[in-house]
Design a protein around this motif. Sequence first.
Motif, PDB file in Angstrom:
ATOM      1  N   ARG A  24       0.837  -1.212   0.000  1.00  0.00           N
ATOM      2  CA  ARG A  24       0.000   0.000   0.000  1.00  0.00           C
ATOM      3  C   ARG A  24       0.867   1.256   0.000  1.00  0.00           C
ATOM      4  NH1 ARG A  24      -2.585  -2.306   4.398  1.00  0.00           N
ATOM      5  NH2 ARG A  24      -4.104  -3.804   3.684  1.00  0.00           N
ATOM      6  N   GLU A  25       1.897   1.259   0.851  1.00  0.00           N
ATOM      7  CA  GLU A  25       2.776   2.429   0.927  1.00  0.00           C
ATOM      8  C   GLU A  25       3.481   2.674  -0.400  1.00  0.00           C
ATOM      9  OE1 GLU A  25       5.409   1.782   4.189  1.00  0.00           O
ATOM     10  OE2 GLU A  25       3.821   2.032   5.688  1.00  0.00           O
ATOM     11  N   ARG A  26       3.998   1.641  -1.005  1.00  0.00           N
ATOM     12  CA  ARG A  26       4.700   1.795  -2.289  1.00  0.00           C
ATOM     13  C   ARG A  26       3.754   2.236  -3.394  1.00  0.00           C
ATOM     14  NH1 ARG A  26       9.069  -3.186  -2.279  1.00  0.00           N
ATOM     15  NH2 ARG A  26      10.187  -2.452  -0.448  1.00  0.00           N
ATOM     16  N   GLU A  28       1.063   4.017  -3.013  1.00  0.00           N
ATOM     17  CA  GLU A  28       0.784   5.431  -2.780  1.00  0.00           C
ATOM     18  C   GLU A  28       1.948   6.303  -3.258  1.00  0.00           C
ATOM     19  OE1 GLU A  28      -0.269   5.989   1.304  1.00  0.00           O
ATOM     20  OE2 GLU A  28      -2.073   4.773   1.123  1.00  0.00           O
ATOM     21  N   GLN A  29       3.168   5.844  -3.034  1.00  0.00           N
ATOM     22  CA  GLN A  29       4.330   6.604  -3.488  1.00  0.00           C
ATOM     23  C   GLN A  29       4.371   6.683  -5.004  1.00  0.00           C
ATOM     24  OE1 GLN A  29       7.653   4.567  -1.767  1.00  0.00           O
ATOM     25  NE2 GLN A  29       7.408   5.516   0.245  1.00  0.00           N
ATOM     26  N   THR A  31       1.824   6.346  -7.177  1.00  0.00           N
ATOM     27  CA  THR A  31       0.701   7.057  -7.771  1.00  0.00           C
ATOM     28  C   THR A  31       0.464   8.424  -7.162  1.00  0.00           C
ATOM     29  OG1 THR A  31      -0.848   6.035  -6.225  1.00  0.00           O
ATOM     30  CG2 THR A  31      -0.487   4.913  -8.324  1.00  0.00           C
ATOM     31  N   GLU A  32       1.223   8.785  -6.162  1.00  0.00           N
ATOM     32  CA  GLU A  32       0.988  10.025  -5.426  1.00  0.00           C
ATOM     33  C   GLU A  32       1.054  11.243  -6.316  1.00  0.00           C
ATOM     34  OE1 GLU A  32       3.635  12.452  -2.340  1.00  0.00           O
ATOM     35  OE2 GLU A  32       3.011  10.500  -1.618  1.00  0.00           O
ATOM     36  N   GLY A  33      -0.103  11.781  -6.640  1.00  0.00           N
ATOM     37  CA  GLY A  33      -0.203  13.038  -7.353  1.00  0.00           C
ATOM     38  C   GLY A  33       0.634  13.151  -8.609  1.00  0.00           C
ATOM     39  N   LYS A  34       0.756  12.100  -9.361  1.00  0.00           N
ATOM     40  CA  LYS A  34       1.602  12.172 -10.551  1.00  0.00           C
ATOM     41  C   LYS A  34       1.186  13.314 -11.477  1.00  0.00           C
ATOM     42  CE  LYS A  34       3.884   7.962 -11.521  1.00  0.00           C
ATOM     43  NZ  LYS A  34       4.262   7.087 -12.578  1.00  0.00           N
ATOM     44  N   THR A  36      -0.711  15.918 -10.787  1.00  0.00           N
ATOM     45  CA  THR A  36      -0.567  17.185 -10.077  1.00  0.00           C
ATOM     46  C   THR A  36       0.893  17.620 -10.059  1.00  0.00           C
ATOM     47  OG1 THR A  36      -2.431  16.596  -8.680  1.00  0.00           O
ATOM     48  CG2 THR A  36      -1.028  18.356  -7.895  1.00  0.00           C
ATOM     49  N   ASN A  37       1.778  16.685  -9.822  1.00  0.00           N
ATOM     50  CA  ASN A  37       3.205  17.013  -9.796  1.00  0.00           C
ATOM     51  C   ASN A  37       3.678  17.506 -11.160  1.00  0.00           C
ATOM     52  OD1 ASN A  37       3.396  16.338  -7.119  1.00  0.00           O
ATOM     53  ND2 ASN A  37       4.196  14.294  -7.513  1.00  0.00           N
TER      54      ASN A  37
END
Length: 68
Positions: A24-26, A28-29, A31-34, A36-37
């Motif tokens: 889950r943590e990986r 999130e890392q 897919t985290e706001g790709k 948006t970034n």
Amino acid sequence: MAESAKKVAQQTEDRLEKVAENIRERFEQVTEGKFTNKIKEGRFADQVDHGIDHGRAEVKRRQQGGST
């Protein structure tokens, strides 16, 4: 023997929970706001919206007395 089987099952369950948490943590890392970034980094800044530019040119021509 039943006690050792329960212990092994509990250890296996604990390990699986840790693996699931890591996944889950990986995820999130990764897919985290790709998107948006990318916007924040200005990756789309060089892409021009030609419709807006065309509209601005029309207004400028009208203000200068040209035909539309």
